[in-house]
Motif scaffolding. Sequence first.
Motif, short mmCIF file in Angstrom:
data_model
loop_
_atom_site.label_atom_id
_atom_site.label_comp_id
_atom_site.label_asym_id
_atom_site.label_seq_id
_atom_site.Cartn_x
_atom_site.Cartn_y
_atom_site.Cartn_z
N LEU A 462 9.19 35.84 49.86
CA LEU A 462 9.38 36.77 48.76
C LEU A 462 10.83 37.20 48.64
N GLN A 463 11.54 37.28 49.77
CA GLN A 463 12.92 37.72 49.73
C GLN A 463 13.85 36.64 49.17
N GLN A 464 13.33 35.45 48.84
CA GLN A 464 14.17 34.42 48.26
C GLN A 464 14.19 34.48 46.74
N ARG A 465 13.53 35.50 46.18
CA ARG A 465 13.60 35.69 44.74
C ARG A 465 15.05 35.92 44.32
N GLN A 466 15.38 35.53 43.11
CA GLN A 466 16.69 35.80 42.55
C GLN A 466 16.52 36.56 41.25
N PRO A 467 17.50 37.40 40.90
CA PRO A 467 17.41 38.14 39.64
C PRO A 467 17.35 37.19 38.45
N PRO A 468 16.73 37.58 37.36
CA PRO A 468 16.68 36.73 36.17
C PRO A 468 18.06 36.55 35.57
N ARG A 469 18.18 35.56 34.69
CA ARG A 469 19.50 35.29 34.10
C ARG A 469 20.00 36.48 33.30
N ARG A 470 19.13 37.08 32.56
CA ARG A 470 19.53 38.24 31.78
C ARG A 470 18.62 39.40 32.14
N SER A 471 19.23 40.49 32.55
CA SER A 471 18.43 41.65 32.92
C SER A 471 17.87 42.31 31.67
N SER A 472 16.66 42.83 31.81
CA SER A 472 16.03 43.54 30.70
C SER A 472 16.28 45.04 30.77
N LEU A 473 17.15 45.48 31.70
CA LEU A 473 17.45 46.89 31.85
C LEU A 473 18.61 47.29 30.94
N LYS A 474 18.37 48.30 30.13
CA LYS A 474 19.39 48.80 29.21
C LYS A 474 19.87 50.16 29.69
N HIS A 475 21.17 50.30 29.85
CA HIS A 475 21.76 51.54 30.35
C HIS A 475 21.59 52.67 29.34
N GLN A 476 21.18 53.85 29.84
CA GLN A 476 20.98 55.01 28.98
C GLN A 476 21.98 56.13 29.24
N ALA A 477 22.22 56.45 30.51
CA ALA A 477 23.11 57.58 30.82
C ALA A 477 23.57 57.50 32.26
N THR A 478 24.71 58.13 32.54
CA THR A 478 25.26 58.24 33.89
C THR A 478 25.71 59.68 34.12
N PHE A 479 25.36 60.22 35.28
CA PHE A 479 25.74 61.59 35.64
C PHE A 479 26.34 61.56 37.03
N ARG A 480 27.50 62.17 37.17
CA ARG A 480 28.15 62.30 38.47
C ARG A 480 27.80 63.65 39.07
N VAL A 481 27.21 63.66 40.27
CA VAL A 481 26.77 64.90 40.91
C VAL A 481 27.33 64.96 42.32
N SER A 482 27.52 66.19 42.79
CA SER A 482 28.03 66.40 44.13
C SER A 482 26.88 66.36 45.13
N LEU A 483 27.12 65.66 46.24
CA LEU A 483 26.16 65.59 47.33
C LEU A 483 26.71 66.24 48.59
N GLY A 484 27.71 67.08 48.40
CA GLY A 484 28.35 67.72 49.54
C GLY A 484 29.73 67.14 49.76
N ALA A 485 29.87 66.35 50.82
CA ALA A 485 31.16 65.76 51.14
C ALA A 485 31.52 64.65 50.17
N ILE A 486 30.53 64.02 49.56
CA ILE A 486 30.78 62.90 48.65
C ILE A 486 30.05 63.16 47.33
N ASP A 487 30.40 62.34 46.34
CA ASP A 487 29.73 62.39 45.05
C ASP A 487 28.82 61.17 44.89
N GLY A 488 27.81 61.33 44.08
CA GLY A 488 26.92 60.23 43.76
C GLY A 488 26.79 60.10 42.26
#
Length: 496
Positions: A462-488
């Motif tokens: 199962l771990q030999q699967r590879q991602p498809p040629r074209r991803s079906s995931l469409k980006h919607q939003a990105t938020f930068r948040v503090s996790l303490g010492a680092i950001d995520g």
Amino acid sequence: MVEPGCSGSSVRFFCTAGNGMETFLTEEVKKKLLAEDVCQIPGKVLFSSSAAIHRVTSLKAAERLFLLLKKDSPLRMPTRCSREAASLLQSRLLANRDQWIGAAVTWSRLQRELLASKGLGGTARSQRGGGTEDFAASKKHRSELREPQREEQHVEKPPEKKRMKEDGAEAEIKMESNSFCSKICLTGDDEASESVENVSFRISCKCSGSVSRSFSSQEVSRMMGAAVSRLLGWKADLKNPLLEVSLHLSDDYCLLGIPLTRLPLANRSYIKTTGLRSTVAWAMASLADIQPGFSVVDPMCGVGTILIEAAQEHQDACFVGVDIDDGQLQRANHNVLFAHLGKSIQLLKASSMGLPLLSGTVDAVVCDLPFGRKFGSNTNMAADLPLILWEMERILCPGGTLVVLLSPQLSCLLKKLLTQEPAEPALEQKAEPQAVAASCLSSSSPPDQQLHSQDRRPAAGLQQRQPPRRSSLKHQATFRVSLGAIDGLIQKYVKT
């Protein structure tokens, strides 16, 4: 519909929030409290609401809650002249005596409402919303009932002293039977206004920007404390104050407030073992747009913080937590049972690179991908991310939502994976993973039984699967948040 407060009048509040969480908190107060005059500044959200105080203290994206006393433009403090600085503080922040008295009376009313909302009446202490005396109260006495003094009794008993340990430091507290907190919980606003003449208080000051280069927080606190004592006749008490006033001076604003709760709102009483910050976990769950009947999966659930935050508000949905680590699953199981969410959350032992779930059967995937900074991780995320991403995308149904928390480095790698053309796939696993999704999502067995019944490794190959040629995931939003010492970075995608 928002439940109105006892008085029906609108109260001005402000909440502190972690960096990047202000947007989530703003939307939350508008949606849950129908808040008005919402103002967002770095690290804080100001708003007015007539909602009952127990609804306000239920905010999930906030850190601390304050009654707003005053918001003003920034102070241009004179350089190293304490007399001029004290005069400026008094003229700008203490010019209106009635405003301070009114704030103390409103604070007292909110404390009574908090006590009443917990079903303890007017003679009990609030475990979460008590006054400053409750801030320092020991765990043993947090929920003790206090007998009110009779008016005809003139002989005062000596204060009882207890020892407590809070945040690793020993503190000595004084339990006063005739305290201001006791009075305000037994009287009306008119009588409470008469009780604010002999209040002990403390000023907690935070200075930043140009002000901090001229005066320290301690110096400003002393100047403010002396001015408040002269204006109101209150007595400064640094150890055991009955009322605490928070002052924040920066180059952008001047903010005065009175804390309304003993503990931060971010302290979750329903989580036993903490992992990801509860506010960030709640924000991720809110982005998943969970609806009744949805199936939600966290493929690297850890101690289950995200699932618990989501299930607290969406108990009519079904949640599945997956992790390969026995210790993490055990802690997650304890958290689920502690939160009484065993009927909503199921736990499985499996690899995130071989999820034992059918393709296209999940409505939302929410995942905190380990950074390997705070906690050690045997997973090489840079190398394994393509397989993990493919599995999350595979189990999502069309229109499903993916919400992930990543480091900035992994975020860049994720963007490349979603746009690049991968090489020809290696051996493809033809058979679908074992269909445990249906039985898991409909199972009512407790999580501790599921840990054993679903303790299995992914199928060979199962771990030999590879991602498809074209991803079906469409980006919607990105938020930068503090996790303490680092950001995520929280990223949201929708499967098209």
